[in-house]
Design a protein around this motif. Structure first.
Motif, PDB file in Angstrom:
ATOM      1  N   SER A   1      29.371  53.134 -59.440  1.00  0.00           N
ATOM      2  CA  SER A   1      30.214  52.728 -58.313  1.00  0.00           C
ATOM      3  C   SER A   1      31.631  52.469 -58.807  1.00  0.00           C
ATOM      4  CB  SER A   1      29.641  51.487 -57.638  1.00  0.00           C
ATOM      5  OG  SER A   1      29.540  50.426 -58.558  1.00  0.00           O
ATOM      6  N   HIS A   2      31.745  51.970 -60.037  1.00  0.00           N
ATOM      7  CA  HIS A   2      33.054  51.815 -60.680  1.00  0.00           C
ATOM      8  C   HIS A   2      32.990  52.415 -62.069  1.00  0.00           C
ATOM      9  CE1 HIS A   2      34.914  49.192 -57.736  1.00  0.00           C
ATOM     10  NE2 HIS A   2      33.757  48.571 -57.640  1.00  0.00           N
ATOM     11  N   ARG A   3      34.011  53.135 -62.403  1.00  0.00           N
ATOM     12  CA  ARG A   3      34.067  53.690 -63.738  1.00  0.00           C
ATOM     13  C   ARG A   3      35.366  53.190 -64.377  1.00  0.00           C
ATOM     14  NH1 ARG A   3      31.783  56.483 -68.396  1.00  0.00           N
ATOM     15  NH2 ARG A   3      33.681  56.129 -69.570  1.00  0.00           N
ATOM     16  N   PHE A   4      35.242  52.576 -65.556  1.00  0.00           N
ATOM     17  CA  PHE A   4      36.427  52.121 -66.289  1.00  0.00           C
ATOM     18  C   PHE A   4      36.747  53.131 -67.397  1.00  0.00           C
ATOM     19  CE2 PHE A   4      33.872  48.309 -65.099  1.00  0.00           C
ATOM     20  CZ  PHE A   4      34.603  47.978 -63.967  1.00  0.00           C
TER      21      PHE A   4
ATOM     22  N   LEU B   1      43.834  53.991 -66.203  1.00  0.00           N
ATOM     23  CA  LEU B   1      42.724  54.904 -65.935  1.00  0.00           C
ATOM     24  C   LEU B   1      43.234  56.225 -65.373  1.00  0.00           C
ATOM     25  CD1 LEU B   1      39.531  54.891 -65.823  1.00  0.00           C
ATOM     26  CD2 LEU B   1      39.805  54.360 -63.403  1.00  0.00           C
ATOM     27  N   ASP B   2      42.626  57.335 -65.796  1.00  0.00           N
ATOM     28  CA  ASP B   2      42.968  58.632 -65.210  1.00  0.00           C
ATOM     29  C   ASP B   2      42.213  58.753 -63.879  1.00  0.00           C
ATOM     30  OD1 ASP B   2      43.234  61.271 -64.481  1.00  0.00           O
ATOM     31  OD2 ASP B   2      43.088  62.030 -66.532  1.00  0.00           O
TER      32      ASP B   2
ATOM     33  N   ASP C   1      36.385  59.028 -75.981  1.00  0.00           N
ATOM     34  CA  ASP C   1      36.016  57.625 -76.099  1.00  0.00           C
ATOM     35  C   ASP C   1      36.814  56.775 -75.130  1.00  0.00           C
ATOM     36  OD1 ASP C   1      38.563  56.584 -77.618  1.00  0.00           O
ATOM     37  OD2 ASP C   1      37.939  58.385 -78.674  1.00  0.00           O
ATOM     38  N   TRP C   2      37.816  57.365 -74.496  1.00  0.00           N
ATOM     39  CA  TRP C   2      38.673  56.566 -73.609  1.00  0.00           C
ATOM     40  C   TRP C   2      39.234  57.491 -72.550  1.00  0.00           C
ATOM     41  CZ3 TRP C   2      44.130  55.251 -72.765  1.00  0.00           C
ATOM     42  CH2 TRP C   2      44.308  53.957 -72.241  1.00  0.00           C
ATOM     43  N   MET C   3      38.838  57.272 -71.293  1.00  0.00           N
ATOM     44  CA  MET C   3      39.319  58.173 -70.248  1.00  0.00           C
ATOM     45  C   MET C   3      40.555  57.639 -69.544  1.00  0.00           C
ATOM     46  SD  MET C   3      36.106  57.908 -67.655  1.00  0.00           S
ATOM     47  CE  MET C   3      36.853  58.210 -66.086  1.00  0.00           C
ATOM     48  N   GLY C   4      41.201  56.707 -70.194  1.00  0.00           N
ATOM     49  CA  GLY C   4      42.531  56.316 -69.733  1.00  0.00           C
ATOM     50  C   GLY C   4      43.522  57.335 -70.265  1.00  0.00           C
ATOM     51  N   TRP C   5      44.777  57.106 -70.042  1.00  0.00           N
ATOM     52  CA  TRP C   5      45.766  58.036 -70.597  1.00  0.00           C
ATOM     53  C   TRP C   5      47.102  57.349 -70.855  1.00  0.00           C
ATOM     54  CZ3 TRP C   5      50.331  59.759 -68.048  1.00  0.00           C
ATOM     55  CH2 TRP C   5      50.529  59.187 -66.780  1.00  0.00           C
TER      56      TRP C   5
ATOM     57  N   HIS D   1      40.907  60.618 -77.085  1.00  0.00           N
ATOM     58  CA  HIS D   1      41.096  59.870 -75.842  1.00  0.00           C
ATOM     59  C   HIS D   1      42.063  60.630 -74.937  1.00  0.00           C
ATOM     60  CE1 HIS D   1      44.678  58.804 -77.882  1.00  0.00           C
ATOM     61  NE2 HIS D   1      44.085  57.988 -78.698  1.00  0.00           N
ATOM     62  N   GLY D   2      42.182  60.165 -73.704  1.00  0.00           N
ATOM     63  CA  GLY D   2      43.021  60.883 -72.741  1.00  0.00           C
ATOM     64  C   GLY D   2      44.498  60.840 -73.083  1.00  0.00           C
ATOM     65  N   SER D   3      45.247  61.730 -72.445  1.00  0.00           N
ATOM     66  CA  SER D   3      46.667  61.877 -72.745  1.00  0.00           C
ATOM     67  C   SER D   3      47.354  62.478 -71.523  1.00  0.00           C
ATOM     68  CB  SER D   3      46.839  62.815 -73.938  1.00  0.00           C
ATOM     69  OG  SER D   3      46.327  64.098 -73.600  1.00  0.00           O
TER      70      SER D   3
END
Lengths: 298, 350
Positions: A143-146, B94-95, B83-87, B63-65
């Motif tokens: 439901s939430h993805r971090f 978060l992406d 390992d990290w879907m942020g960017w 990780h994201g970029s």
């Protein structure tokens, strides 16, 4: 004429070391200083972006001038002139002892056991300090993805002491996380499918006795007891113990509470505002100094 | 994987468009250089990849970029091992496009930890099939149930897809508890943005190394994007400053400002406000489409995008030659103070 940074620097030790009054600072400032108080002068710190980094840079001016900071991207002991926005910011690499890469930070420094304090964020935490930065709900259909682990799980299990900064809400302070990214003092033994103390799962490894020691939230500061269970150490000014309990998803131990979290001192606030984040990146609001400080600053 | 070469590679100098055409194809397994959205992302290459409409990309990443943000914005990534879907860290964590795609079941996401991905690239680089690492036991990352590639039936598909996500085992040499074996990362193409490349292919950057050398050696093919191509002889005067030897390099593309809006230390800084704008645009599909039309599909080529940014912006971002970053750029609400040295050092030494 506007004061130069050098002029301002002369003033640090003239700033009163008495605590500021509520209303003279904002909550993130109190939290950043609470982070700074966790740092010891002989620490090698591995910290994430944001308030952990800001707090530790503040500690570098005051209580822990020789604490060494490692940034995830490969930076060892950078001496920053301008606050970095990322752990790979060239600002963080300024005058570092050496520059490497991820194998240096996660291998040579972390796995080798050099890191004495890891300071990290989290989306949710359980009563044994296990942290979730991955997902809520079914892992494959959340439901939430971090963002997921990043370095959180590596640093959070191999640093000697680990501290977290987390936003406190009932749904974030849990008896048990739905997904454990970084195990706390209790975790799963997947080989036997048993929930047990980290010491047993990690038995024989050099990291069996490492784990969370402190948590800083917007409501209080927490420590962990001998059984690895979290307890309230201090509550922030303006917050009651009952409010803290109401914002916790399990029956929180408040029997060891020591009273209010100390307000940051004027000296600490001065360092944080004038030297660590003068560009107002991390702490964009700033409360005016009281009159007696203004006259000191001139 | 270990591979003998019949003859030394000869790096070919080519245009951005040709490099994408030659090395990228549907279902390619690719890895990008730099760190998050802030440092040495080969953005121009990913940007051109989007324009050439390459699909079903499998990204193996630390990780994201900005690169993965662009690819996710058009749904070009099918499999994402990371390992990290942020960017964007402080400029857009978060992406959002990736999250949207993942929740809709369009992206297969395999989670590792940052140290684990670093070790996987190290294993790939040194030709080892796997590497032991004290990956976090008791973390759901190493829960046997959570194997996304396995669930998708991709395990063991070919030599780029290890048969298992990991193996937890008793440490056999010293008896020090349990350890985790991680499979080597083996991308097909490494795309690396650097400061300088020699005309023969030797590459150099300044600032952090992240995992770029390892990525280059772990991959079958290496495309270097450089701020400037310089005479190879010049790079040989200080060889200790070079990181990637020419013999692993397949192509060199000269692409000034090619990492924008990420930074290239000593060339230009990151553009945090622009990244915040990207993050804001990704929050709804209409804004995103507008953003893509304006910034990706609108410009005639990468140079045209730089012209659109304007000289004021480029001037503000230009790094100064002493610190390697810019102090003219507004990152927060106030300008950067003028500094002579780190004040913590002035106050208490090292």
């Amino acid at each position: 004429m506007a004061k130069t940074m050098e002029d301002l620097m002369e003033l640090i030790d003239k700033m009163p070391e008495e605590p500021a009054k509520p209303g003279e600072f904002i909550l993130p400032e109190l939290m950043a200083i609470a982070v700074a108080h966790q740092v010891r002068d002989d620490d090698i710190v591995f910290a994430g972006t944001g308030l952990p980094m800001v707090g530790i840079m503040t500690a570098n001016f005051l209580n822990a001038p020789h604490a060494l900071l490692i940034y995830e991207s490969g930076i060892c002991d950078g001496k920053t002139m301008h606050v970095p926005m990322s752990v790979c910011d060239q600002r963080a690499a300024n005058m570092s002892s050496s520059l490497g890469g991820l194998v240096d930070t996660f291998g040579y420094y972390l796995q080798q056991g050099f890191v004495s304090l890891g300071f990290l964020g989290g989306a949710a935490i359980d009563k044994y300090g296990g942290v979730n930065v991955t997902s809520i709900g079914d892992y494959f259909k959340p439901s939430h993805r971090f963002t997921g682990s990043g370095g959180n799980s590596d640093i959070g299990t191999m640093a000697r002491r680990v501290a977290y900064i987390i936003l406190q809400e009932k749904r974030r302070f849990l008896e048990r996380n739905e997904y454990t990214t970084t195990p706390g003092w209790w975790c799963w033994d997947f080989k036997k499918n048993e929930w047990k103390p980290k010491k047993e799962v990690w038995k024989g490894t050099p990291y069996a006795d490492s784990g969370p020691v402190a948590v800083v939230t917007n409501m209080g500061v927490y420590n962990f007891d001998d059984k690895g269970e979290i307890y309230l150490h201090t509550f922030h000014p303006g917050v009651t113990v009952q409010q803290v309990k109401d914002n916790c998803g399990f029956d929180l131990n408040v029997s060891r509470v020591k009273g209010e979290t100390p307000c940051p001192t004027y000296k600490e606030l001065f360092v944080l505002r004038e030297f660590v984040d003068p560009e107002l990146i991390f702490l964009p609001q700033k409360v005016e100094y009281p009159a007696k400080l203004k006259s000191l600053i001139g | 994987m270990p591979r003998y070469r019949d003859k030394t590679k000869k790096a070919e100098i080519m245009s951005l468009e040709d490099a994408v055409k030659k090395f990228m194809h549907d279902d390619v397994v690719v890895a990008y250089s730099g760190f998050t959205g802030f440092n040495r992302n080969p953005v121009a290459f990913a940007w051109e990849t989007v324009r050439q409409k390459i699909k079903n990309i499998h990204v193996v990443d630390r990780h994201g970029s900005v690169c993965t943000w662009l690819l996710n914005a058009v749904g070009a990534i099918k499999i994402y091992e990371t390992d990290w879907m942020g960017w964007g860290e402080m400029a857009g964590k978060l992406d959002v496009n990736l999250e949207r795609g993942y929740k809709a079941g369009k992206v297969i996401l395999e989670d590792y930890s940052h140290g684990a991905m670093a070790m996987r690239f190290l294993a790939g680089a040194i030709g080892a099939p796997f590497i032991p690492y004290n990956a976090p036991l008791g973390s759901d990352l190493y829960n046997p149930k959570y194997d996304a590639l396995g669930k998708a039936g991709l395990r063991g598909k070919n030599f780029r897809y290890p048969k298992k996500k990991f193996i937890q085992m008793e440490e056999p040499f010293f008896g020090e508890g349990d350890t985790v074996l991680l499979p080597a990362a083996r991308p097909e193409v490494a795309v690396i943005h650097v400061a300088q490349a020699g005309d023969k292919g030797t590459a150099r950057w300044r600032g952090v190394g992240t995992i770029d050398k390892e990525i280059s050696f772990a991959s079958d093919k290496v495309v270097i994007l450089a701020e400037e191509i310089v005479p190879e002889a010049d790079l040989r005067k200080n060889p200790e400053s070079n990181q990637i030897p020419y013999f692993v390099v397949d192509a060199v593309v000269e692409c000034p400002w090619g990492a924008y809006p990420s930074s290239v230390p000593f060339y230009y800084d990151y553009d945090a406000p622009f990244m915040r704008g990207m993050d804001a645009a990704s929050r709804n599909e209409a804004d995103l489409k507008k953003w893509l039309d304006e910034w990706v599909f609108g410009p005639k080529n990468w140079e045209d995008l730089l012209v659109k940014l304007g000289s004021k912006k480029l001037l503000d971002l230009r790094a100064d030659s002493v610190t390697g970053y810019s102090t003219r750029m507004m990152r927060g609400k106030k300008p950067a103070p003028r500094m002579k040295m780190p004040l913590s050092v002035a106050r208490s030494g090292y």
